[in-house]
Design a protein around this motif. Structure first.
Motif, PDB file in Angstrom:
ATOM      1  N   UNK A 315     107.218  78.684  24.880  1.00  0.00           N
ATOM      2  CA  UNK A 315     106.238  77.747  24.340  1.00  0.00           C
ATOM      3  C   UNK A 315     105.419  78.327  23.206  1.00  0.00           C
ATOM      4  N   UNK A 316     105.896  79.402  22.594  1.00  0.00           N
ATOM      5  CA  UNK A 316     105.161  80.049  21.509  1.00  0.00           C
ATOM      6  C   UNK A 316     105.497  79.412  20.158  1.00  0.00           C
ATOM      7  N   UNK A 317     104.705  79.753  19.161  1.00  0.00           N
ATOM      8  CA  UNK A 317     104.905  79.259  17.799  1.00  0.00           C
ATOM      9  C   UNK A 317     105.453  80.402  16.952  1.00  0.00           C
ATOM     10  N   UNK A 322     107.192  71.993  11.747  1.00  0.00           N
ATOM     11  CA  UNK A 322     107.532  70.822  12.542  1.00  0.00           C
ATOM     12  C   UNK A 322     108.991  70.846  13.000  1.00  0.00           C
ATOM     13  N   UNK A 323     109.877  71.330  12.147  1.00  0.00           N
ATOM     14  CA  UNK A 323     111.302  71.415  12.509  1.00  0.00           C
ATOM     15  C   UNK A 323     111.489  72.293  13.743  1.00  0.00           C
ATOM     16  N   UNK A 327     112.843  71.151  17.561  1.00  0.00           N
ATOM     17  CA  UNK A 327     114.053  71.750  18.119  1.00  0.00           C
ATOM     18  C   UNK A 327     113.776  72.455  19.448  1.00  0.00           C
ATOM     19  N   UNK A 328     112.754  73.301  19.463  1.00  0.00           N
ATOM     20  CA  UNK A 328     112.444  74.038  20.682  1.00  0.00           C
ATOM     21  C   UNK A 328     111.826  73.125  21.735  1.00  0.00           C
ATOM     22  N   UNK A 329     111.074  72.114  21.298  1.00  0.00           N
ATOM     23  CA  UNK A 329     110.486  71.168  22.241  1.00  0.00           C
ATOM     24  C   UNK A 329     111.548  70.380  22.984  1.00  0.00           C
ATOM     25  N   UNK A 330     112.631  70.023  22.287  1.00  0.00           N
ATOM     26  CA  UNK A 330     113.722  69.290  22.925  1.00  0.00           C
ATOM     27  C   UNK A 330     114.406  70.144  23.995  1.00  0.00           C
ATOM     28  N   UNK A 331     114.567  71.440  23.712  1.00  0.00           N
ATOM     29  CA  UNK A 331     115.164  72.340  24.703  1.00  0.00           C
ATOM     30  C   UNK A 331     114.224  72.533  25.886  1.00  0.00           C
ATOM     31  N   UNK A 332     112.944  72.614  25.617  1.00  0.00           N
ATOM     32  CA  UNK A 332     111.938  72.881  26.648  1.00  0.00           C
ATOM     33  C   UNK A 332     111.882  71.770  27.700  1.00  0.00           C
ATOM     34  N   UNK A 333     112.249  70.578  27.335  1.00  0.00           N
ATOM     35  CA  UNK A 333     112.153  69.436  28.241  1.00  0.00           C
ATOM     36  C   UNK A 333     113.080  69.555  29.444  1.00  0.00           C
ATOM     37  N   UNK A 334     114.059  70.458  29.377  1.00  0.00           N
ATOM     38  CA  UNK A 334     115.005  70.564  30.493  1.00  0.00           C
ATOM     39  C   UNK A 334     114.355  71.151  31.750  1.00  0.00           C
ATOM     40  N   UNK A 335     113.176  71.802  31.587  1.00  0.00           N
ATOM     41  CA  UNK A 335     112.495  72.363  32.747  1.00  0.00           C
ATOM     42  C   UNK A 335     111.326  71.468  33.117  1.00  0.00           C
ATOM     43  N   UNK A 336     111.513  70.738  34.184  1.00  0.00           N
ATOM     44  CA  UNK A 336     110.538  69.723  34.575  1.00  0.00           C
ATOM     45  C   UNK A 336     109.209  70.325  34.999  1.00  0.00           C
ATOM     46  N   UNK A 337     109.232  71.548  35.540  1.00  0.00           N
ATOM     47  CA  UNK A 337     108.023  72.120  36.122  1.00  0.00           C
ATOM     48  C   UNK A 337     107.161  72.877  35.128  1.00  0.00           C
TER      49      UNK A 337
END
Length: 589
Positions: A315-317, A322-323, A327-337
């Motif tokens: 979750x770091x920058x 914005x790109x 991209x990383x936000x879409x991958x991050x969504x796979x972990x619900x918790x």
């Protein structure tokens, strides 16, 4: 007579004045004529003159833009070619030098390391396997994660078997996790050496024997992380006595850091002596080491974890705008918790892996010049060559197993992530200096191993303090920056006794297995600066931590463990349903 002369003198003066006035009038008329003529010329040539003046102005603006410093940037992840260079009297301030400078220390060895050595022999009180092992008690282990995470499980499984007075069945390697490596134990580690080296400590068999001629179905169960000796005796032993065979799933970091000395030394015997790679892997790994040593007398090995999935999890920058966030936000969504990310907080806490550029700047500040050779152990780097460019600019002698070995040589390993990781492990272990941009399993394992075998320099970034320096670097001269980096890294270089024995993860800090040469009063040999360094690095290495049994990892494994439901115990066979891997399997290896 005198009167006549006086009249002539006055007349002469009068005539001279008239001639002077007449000349002034002529000069004035001439000037006016010249001005009129010049005006006529300028009017006719006005277009050319305007173009010439415009060109001069443009040239002036260009000069100002070149020699004036740009506004100070606040982004700590600026690429190397974007580093701000302020100027004072045309002398650049933050300009990275090609050399590492002249230091008062050896880059390739540590002070006082020769006074310490690895020691893991059992005491006289430690029972041998023939006395300690009870018949019809079998412990099975299913490891999880990548190669080095599984290694922790293998090492700790031997200790768990000793605590339970059980025979250990060769552990199963994880073949279903993120790493998707189908290799078994025998394809990566030498089974025969593993069994024979530990024969006096724990009885180990390759397979679970049949129970009265019938297949034996072990009881499957899970354990909390950091389970101590009492935990095993209260939770596992009653089940083991009743069922005679128990299998513990997802076995990684399921054993406490704090055990009695003999059990800790058993850990070291397993990790540093019994658990070795197969001959095929060892031969290829040593070949890679030989080729690096043919290129240079000393080299650095860098374990660079900068894969997209791992970065998304943190979750770091990383300065990609914005790109990158999308991209990383879409991958991050796979972990619900996972909770919502707070990049600034993660960075302040030192939980963000350093970028390739930051690692390069840190190494240069520590004294490693442009001519130093670096072996990089890395997976897919997020941002590719563009992200690697600053590191390669700082250290153009950049190597990897793919650049120093042919495709044909790597073919037997390339389709298996565990075997490829084993090759990197060997080269990193044999390097003169090892450095990592994170505090994952491979970094921990190698840190402990390198301490055990002579305290070879092992650099782990002090991310909390370096974070502030990278933010402020545009306001510092290079000398100021480098000096503060060196001060920040005191206690993070792999030196003897830099971490208190009660702190940290045991595989990283095997204090029970490090002995000091008898009769050597090392403290008296220290200079005042050494003593200050010793005190400072212990404070820094333990600053703000009271982790007890927590993981000192940059990943939030404890948070995720508390939000991940364990599967219930069962006497039945394991379901074929694909299990959701624990998130630390993805990132901490």
């Amino acid at each position: 007579m005198m009167l006549t002369n006086l009249k002539q003198l006055l007349f002469s003066l009068k005539m001279k004045r008239k001639r002077r006035e007449r000349n002034n009038i002529l000069l004035l008329h001439g000037s006016n004529d010249f001005c009129i003529g010049l005006n006529q010329i300028l009017w006719r040539k006005r277009h050319r003159i305007f173009s010439f003046a415009s060109g001069c102005l443009l040239l002036l603006f260009f000069a100002v833009s070149v020699f004036s410093p740009p506004p100070t940037a606040n982004n700590p992840f600026l690429p190397l070619h974007s580093l701000v260079r302020k100027e004072s009297n045309f002398d650049t301030v933050f300009q990275v030098p090609a050399s590492g400078g002249i230091l008062d220390r050896d880059l390739w060895s540590l002070n006082r390391s020769k006074f310490y050595y690895g020691c893991s022999n059992a005491s006289n009180k430690f029972q041998t396997s023939d006395v300690n092992t009870h018949p019809n008690r079998y412990l099975l282990i299913s490891t999880s994660g990548g190669l080095n995470q599984q290694r922790t499980g293998i090492v700790d499984s031997v200790v768990a078997a000793y605590i339970l007075n059980a025979t250990l069945v060769i552990p199963k390697l994880d073949q279903r996790s993120y790493w998707k490596d189908t290799s078994g134990f025998a394809q990566i580690f030498s089974i025969d050496r593993f069994i024979s080296s530990l024969s006096r400590d724990v009885r180990i068999v390759k397979e679970l024997p049949p129970d009265g001629g019938k297949p034996w179905i072990p009881r499957r169960m899970s354990l909390p992380r950091k389970c101590n000796e009492k935990c095993y005796l209260s939770r596992v032993l009653p089940v083991l006595i009743k069922k005679k065979a128990v299998e513990i799933r997802k076995f990684d970091y399921r054993l406490s850091n704090r055990l009695e000395t003999d059990l800790q030394k058993l850990r070291c015997r397993v990790n540093y002596h019994a658990l070795t790679f197969t001959d095929h892997i060892l031969q290829m790994g040593r070949l890679l080491v030989e080729r690096m040593k043919m290129k240079t007398k000393h080299f650095i090995a860098l374990h660079l974890r900068f894969e997209p999935d791992m970065l998304a999890f943190t979750g770091c920058d990383y300065g990609g705008g914005e790109k990158e966030r999308k991209e990383l936000g879409a991958i991050r969504k796979r972990w619900k918790t996972l909770h919502s990310s707070n990049p600034a907080k993660m960075r302040r806490q030192g939980r963000c892996p350093l970028t390739p550029e930051e690692i390069g700047l840190m190494l240069r500040a520590l004294g490693f010049g442009r001519d130093v050779h670096i072996y990089v152990a890395s997976g897919e780097v997020y941002g590719g060559e563009e992200r690697l460019a600053p590191l390669k600019a700082l250290f153009p002698n950049y190597h990897s197993k793919e650049t120093i070995a042919t495709e044909e040589e790597l073919a037997p390993f390339s389709k298996f992530s565990g075997r490829m990781a084993a090759l990197d492990f060997i080269v990193c272990d044999e390097s003169d200096v090892f450095v990592s941009n994170n505090n994952g399993n491979m970094a921990r394992m190698l840190a402990g191993r390198r301490k055990y075998f002579g305290h070879k320099p092992t650099i782990r970034p002090n991310a909390k303090k370096l974070y502030k320096l990278f933010l402020a670097r545009n306001n510092l001269t290079w000398d100021e920056f480098a000096s503060q980096v060196r001060a920040s890294q005191i206690g993070f270089m792999g030196a003897p006794k830099e971490v208190k024995p009660s702190r940290g993860e045991f595989h990283e800090n095997p204090h029970s297995c490090i002995c000091e040469i008898e009769g050597t009063e090392t403290t008296k040999k220290q200079t005042p600066e050494d003593r200050h360094e010793s005190e400072s690095h212990i404070r820094d290495a333990t600053e703000g931590t009271d982790e007890q049994e927590d993981d000192p990892d940059w990943t939030e494994v404890e948070y995720l463990d508390n939000n991940t439901k364990e599967l219930p115990d069962t006497d039945n066979n394991v379901s074929n349903k694909q299990e959701q891997p624990e998130v630390e399997e993805l990132f901490s290896d």
